[in-house]
Design an enzyme around this catalytic site. Structure first.
Site, PDB file in Angstrom:
ATOM      1  CB  THR A 141      41.067  48.274  49.884  1.00 31.27           C
ATOM      2  OG1 THR A 141      40.772  46.835  50.328  1.00 31.27           O
ATOM      3  CG2 THR A 141      41.800  48.316  48.562  1.00 31.27           C
ATOM      4  CG  ASP A 142      42.126  44.542  53.948  1.00 31.99           C
ATOM      5  OD1 ASP A 142      41.639  44.494  52.793  1.00 31.99           O
ATOM      6  OD2 ASP A 142      41.859  43.733  54.776  1.00 31.99           O
ATOM      7  CD  GLU A 143      40.238  43.089  48.363  1.00 26.82           C
ATOM      8  OE1 GLU A 143      40.309  42.915  47.108  1.00 26.82           O
ATOM      9  OE2 GLU A 143      38.966  43.001  48.686  1.00 26.82           O
ATOM     10  CE1 TYR A 167      37.959  48.227  45.114  1.00 29.35           C
ATOM     11  CE2 TYR A 167      38.853  46.268  46.413  1.00 29.35           C
ATOM     12  CZ  TYR A 167      38.319  47.617  46.128  1.00 29.35           C
ATOM     13  OH  TYR A 167      38.199  48.378  47.699  1.00 29.35           O
ATOM     14  CE  LYS A 171      40.347  51.829  46.762  1.00 32.13           C
ATOM     15  NZ  LYS A 171      39.401  53.360  46.911  1.00 32.13           N
TER      16      LYS A 171
HETATM   17  P1  NAD Z   1      30.156  51.442  47.462  1.00 32.30           P
HETATM   18  O1  NAD Z   1      30.171  50.710  46.015  1.00 32.30           O
HETATM   19  O2  NAD Z   1      29.296  50.993  48.462  1.00 32.30           O
HETATM   20  O3  NAD Z   1      30.234  52.885  47.041  1.00 32.30           O
HETATM   21  C1  NAD Z   1      30.845  53.478  46.265  1.00 32.30           C
HETATM   22  C2  NAD Z   1      30.154  55.038  45.757  1.00 32.30           C
HETATM   23  O4  NAD Z   1      30.835  55.724  44.983  1.00 32.30           O
HETATM   24  C3  NAD Z   1      28.736  54.805  45.452  1.00 32.30           C
HETATM   25  O5  NAD Z   1      27.856  55.798  46.075  1.00 32.30           O
HETATM   26  C4  NAD Z   1      28.882  55.202  43.899  1.00 32.30           C
HETATM   27  O6  NAD Z   1      27.801  55.819  43.317  1.00 32.30           O
HETATM   28  C5  NAD Z   1      30.051  56.166  44.066  1.00 32.30           C
HETATM   29  N1  NAD Z   1      30.931  56.361  42.678  1.00 32.30           N
HETATM   30  C6  NAD Z   1      31.388  55.363  41.870  1.00 32.30           C
HETATM   31  N2  NAD Z   1      31.967  55.929  40.592  1.00 32.30           N
HETATM   32  C7  NAD Z   1      31.956  57.106  41.039  1.00 32.30           C
HETATM   33  C8  NAD Z   1      32.400  58.309  40.324  1.00 32.30           C
HETATM   34  N3  NAD Z   1      33.136  58.124  39.175  1.00 32.30           N
HETATM   35  N4  NAD Z   1      32.238  59.387  40.553  1.00 32.30           N
HETATM   36  C9  NAD Z   1      31.499  59.777  41.954  1.00 32.30           C
HETATM   37  N5  NAD Z   1      31.207  58.814  42.435  1.00 32.30           N
HETATM   38  C10 NAD Z   1      31.394  57.344  42.182  1.00 32.30           C
HETATM   39  O7  NAD Z   1      31.580  51.166  48.225  1.00 32.30           O
HETATM   40  P2  NAD Z   1      31.993  51.442  49.736  1.00 32.30           P
HETATM   41  O8  NAD Z   1      32.139  49.787  50.318  1.00 32.30           O
HETATM   42  O9  NAD Z   1      31.309  52.411  50.514  1.00 32.30           O
HETATM   43  O10 NAD Z   1      33.513  51.695  49.841  1.00 32.30           O
HETATM   44  C11 NAD Z   1      34.022  53.090  49.765  1.00 32.30           C
HETATM   45  C12 NAD Z   1      35.320  53.209  49.364  1.00 32.30           C
HETATM   46  O11 NAD Z   1      36.079  52.307  50.605  1.00 32.30           O
HETATM   47  C13 NAD Z   1      36.085  52.601  48.186  1.00 32.30           C
HETATM   48  O12 NAD Z   1      37.157  53.558  47.810  1.00 32.30           O
HETATM   49  C14 NAD Z   1      36.261  51.289  48.479  1.00 32.30           C
HETATM   50  O13 NAD Z   1      37.549  51.107  47.579  1.00 32.30           O
HETATM   51  C15 NAD Z   1      36.872  51.573  49.895  1.00 32.30           C
HETATM   52  N6  NAD Z   1      36.938  50.331  50.735  1.00 32.30           N
HETATM   53  C16 NAD Z   1      35.777  49.506  50.885  1.00 32.30           C
HETATM   54  C17 NAD Z   1      35.836  48.452  51.667  1.00 32.30           C
HETATM   55  C18 NAD Z   1      34.551  47.765  52.137  1.00 32.30           C
HETATM   56  O14 NAD Z   1      34.822  46.612  52.854  1.00 32.30           O
HETATM   57  N7  NAD Z   1      33.390  48.016  51.530  1.00 32.30           N
HETATM   58  C19 NAD Z   1      36.801  48.013  52.538  1.00 32.30           C
HETATM   59  C20 NAD Z   1      38.175  48.627  52.113  1.00 32.30           C
HETATM   60  C21 NAD Z   1      38.251  49.928  51.223  1.00 32.30           C
HETATM   61  O1  DAU Z   2      39.521  43.628  52.174  1.00 29.52           O
HETATM   62  C1  DAU Z   2      38.959  45.114  51.957  1.00 29.52           C
HETATM   63  C2  DAU Z   2      37.882  44.910  50.633  1.00 29.52           C
HETATM   64  O2  DAU Z   2      36.655  43.832  51.372  1.00 29.52           O
HETATM   65  C3  DAU Z   2      37.285  45.895  50.169  1.00 29.52           C
HETATM   66  O3  DAU Z   2      38.371  46.794  49.404  1.00 29.52           O
HETATM   67  C4  DAU Z   2      36.241  45.679  48.973  1.00 29.52           C
HETATM   68  O4  DAU Z   2      35.761  46.929  48.405  1.00 29.52           O
HETATM   69  C5  DAU Z   2      35.205  44.820  49.423  1.00 29.52           C
HETATM   70  O5  DAU Z   2      34.315  44.696  48.640  1.00 29.52           O
HETATM   71  C6  DAU Z   2      35.625  43.680  50.248  1.00 29.52           C
HETATM   72  O6  DAU Z   2      36.135  42.805  49.423  1.00 29.52           O
HETATM   73  P1  DAU Z   2      35.914  41.280  49.644  1.00 29.52           P
HETATM   74  O7  DAU Z   2      36.263  40.734  48.144  1.00 29.52           O
HETATM   75  O8  DAU Z   2      36.742  40.767  50.665  1.00 29.52           O
HETATM   76  O9  DAU Z   2      34.395  41.308  49.933  1.00 29.52           O
HETATM   77  P2  DAU Z   2      33.249  40.453  49.463  1.00 29.52           P
HETATM   78  O10 DAU Z   2      32.002  40.700  50.310  1.00 29.52           O
HETATM   79  O11 DAU Z   2      33.070  40.311  48.005  1.00 29.52           O
HETATM   80  O12 DAU Z   2      33.700  38.981  49.876  1.00 29.52           O
HETATM   81  C7  DAU Z   2      34.116  38.522  51.127  1.00 29.52           C
HETATM   82  C8  DAU Z   2      34.680  37.311  51.223  1.00 29.52           C
HETATM   83  O13 DAU Z   2      33.577  36.110  51.007  1.00 29.52           O
HETATM   84  C9  DAU Z   2      35.415  36.953  50.315  1.00 29.52           C
HETATM   85  O14 DAU Z   2      36.478  35.782  50.560  1.00 29.52           O
HETATM   86  C10 DAU Z   2      34.517  36.070  49.008  1.00 29.52           C
HETATM   87  C11 DAU Z   2      33.564  35.676  49.804  1.00 29.52           C
HETATM   88  N1  DAU Z   2      32.111  35.380  49.201  1.00 29.52           N
HETATM   89  C12 DAU Z   2      31.588  36.502  48.925  1.00 29.52           C
HETATM   90  C13 DAU Z   2      30.645  36.493  48.241  1.00 29.52           C
HETATM   91  C14 DAU Z   2      29.700  37.757  47.450  1.00 29.52           C
HETATM   92  C15 DAU Z   2      31.655  34.002  49.237  1.00 29.52           C
HETATM   93  O15 DAU Z   2      32.210  33.281  49.590  1.00 29.52           O
HETATM   94  N2  DAU Z   2      30.360  34.224  48.611  1.00 29.52           N
HETATM   95  C16 DAU Z   2      29.880  35.143  48.295  1.00 29.52           C
HETATM   96  O16 DAU Z   2      28.785  35.271  47.390  1.00 29.52           O
END
Ligand code: NAD
Ligand code: DAU
Length: 363
Positions: A141-143, A167, A171
């Site tokens: 992630t960019d985080e 989180y 990561k």
């Molecule tokens: P998600 O939470 O939707 O899915 C995660 C999946 O991993 C789920 O299906 C869960 O059951 C599985 N999982 C959790 N723990 C596990 C374990 N111990 N063993 C096997 N499976 C397990 O997440 P996502 O949004 O699809 O993100 C996928 C990946 O991308 C993550 O590594 C996350 O950090 C990264 N990522 C997500 C975002 C985003 O915006 N969603 C952005 C940047 C990076």
């Molecule tokens: O940047 C990549 C990340 O993006 C991933 O690594 C994470 O897995 C993914 O969950 C996401 O993290 P964020 O914290 O940025 O996503 P989230 O959707 O939770 O929130 C996006 C922005 O919106 C953040 O600034 C918080 C804000 N927010 C979120 C929720 C759920 C609100 O203002 N209200 C809300 O109810």
């Protein structure tokens, strides 16, 4: 391009029942690009409904289990002989990591460590040709880079790590482990750091699906703090395409940023969602969905701005996102409008009860 059946490589995908993982698995199977072994623990975020269209696909094998289970991972590697491991499995929600960080350390750090250990052992057992071809792709992630100031340039791959939430710290730790397994043991790794994904099949705890579903139900749209926090939005199919390209063309040991190139404040993003809903689902009696926006207490340690410099992946690999935030957002809203049964199963918890009944408790 569709590979010959005999030549079809096998990939072990972890977390392939989650949001990005299931989009990735569906795209690979639609393209006939690989046979997929899909290892997922089915936490609250994992959803077999996402994979329903693959129910009768012999080249998709679902395995319910934990990346932190060395015996299971070793057995899968031995039996299926994958050419690549693509690690999506993680706890992914920042707010949950603030309430309960332990499971984030367990899966994102300890789980990733066990997965690396077993992959390393497997890789060493391969013949030279197979060793040469093998890849371990870790999705991050960019985080991990922390927060940008308003006038800072976007993060490049050489930005220092400065994670701010449990989180992000978990990561970052897994990224460091992946790097170390390459540097120390030679494991052919790739790391991608992507920005905020959105699109079909995203669990409605994250900003965009939460706001779409709340708005449809006339519920408040809770924006944290002043709503001026900025995220860089990436449509999930663009992300999946980038991952395939990195897997095929990325230089071993390297890290690639993947960003959508659309930085937007949360207020602007939620206003845009409301405008799409006003057009596609005008409420009766009429009101504008944006009137539901409510400012609530801020997230502790809330990062102000993320933005990614994607020159490296564009220059080396030739990837650029196809969707604009306008086209991607409209497609996303339409998907949620068109899939009420998916939404209902996720929201009512009926799906979770079904899992308990069918599989028993996960892990
Ligand atoms: P998600 O939470 O939707 O899915 C995660 C999946 O991993 C789920 O299906 C869960 O059951 C599985 N999982 C959790 N723990 C596990 C374990 N111990 N063993 C096997 N499976 C397990 O997440 P996502 O949004 O699809 O993100 C996928 C990946 O991308 C993550 O590594 C996350 O950090 C990264 N990522 C997500 C975002 C985003 O915006 N969603 C952005 C940047 C990076
Ligand atoms: O940047 C990549 C990340 O993006 C991933 O690594 C994470 O897995 C993914 O969950 C996401 O993290 P964020 O914290 O940025 O996503 P989230 O959707 O939770 O929130 C996006 C922005 O919106 C953040 O600034 C918080 C804000 N927010 C979120 C929720 C759920 C609100 O203002 N209200 C809300 O109810």
């Amino acid at each position: 391009m569709q590979a010959n059946k005999e030549e079809l490589p096998t990939w072990l995908v972890t977390g392939g029942a989650g949001f990005i993982g299931s989009n990735f698995v569906l795209a690979q199977r639609a393209a006939g690009a690989a046979r997929i072994i899909n290892l997922d623990k089915l936490t609250y975020a994992g959803n077999l409904l996402n994979l329903e269209s693959l129910r009768n696909d012999p080249d998709h094998v679902f395995v319910h289990g934990d990346i932190g289970d060395p015996a299971l991972v070793a057995d899968l590697l031995k039996r299926h002989r994958p050419q690549a491991v693509v690690n999506f499995a993680a706890e992914s929600h920042v707010d949950r990591s603030i309430h309960g960080p332990q499971v984030f350390i367990q899966t994102n750090v300890v789980g990733a460590f066990h997965l690396l250990e077993e992959c390393q052992r497997y890789w060493e057992s391969l013949n030279p040709e197979a060793r040469e071809k093998f890849r371990f792709l870790h999705i991050s992630t960019d985080e991990v880079y922390g927060s940008l100031g308003p006038n800072d340039p976007p993060f490049s791959e050489s930005a220092p790590y400065a994670p701010n939430s449990p989180y992000a710290a978990s990561k970052a730790a897994s990224d460091h482990l992946v790097r170390a397994y390459h540097h120390t043991y030679g494991l052919p790794t790739l790391i991608t750091n992507c920005s905020n994904n959105y699109g079909p099949l995203q669990f409605p705890e994250k900003l965009i699906p939460l706001m779409i579903l709340n708005a449809l139900q006339g519920k408040p749209l809770p924006l944290y703090g002043d709503g001026k926090h900025i995220r860089d939005w990436l449509y999930v199919t663009d992300h999946c395409e980038a991952l395939t390209m990195v897997l095929n063309r990325g230089r071993v040991g390297q890290t690639y940023n993947i960003g959508g190139g659309f930085e937007l404040s949360n207020l602007d993003m939620v206003s845009a969602i409301c405008a799409v809903l006003d057009k596609l689902r005008p409420p009766s009696p009429p009101f504008v969905h944006a009137s539901l926006i409510t400012f609530v207490k801020d997230r502790p340690g809330h990062d102000r701005r993320y933005g990614l410099d994607t020159a490296k992946i564009a220059g080396e690999i030739g990837w650029r996102p196809r969707e604009t935030v306008k086209s991607g957002l409209e497609a996303t809203v339409r998907w949620y409008l068109d899939h009420p049964e998916w939404v209902e199963s996720v929201q009512t918890g009926a799906y979770q009860r079904w899992l308990q009944l069918h599989y028993g408790p996960a892990g």
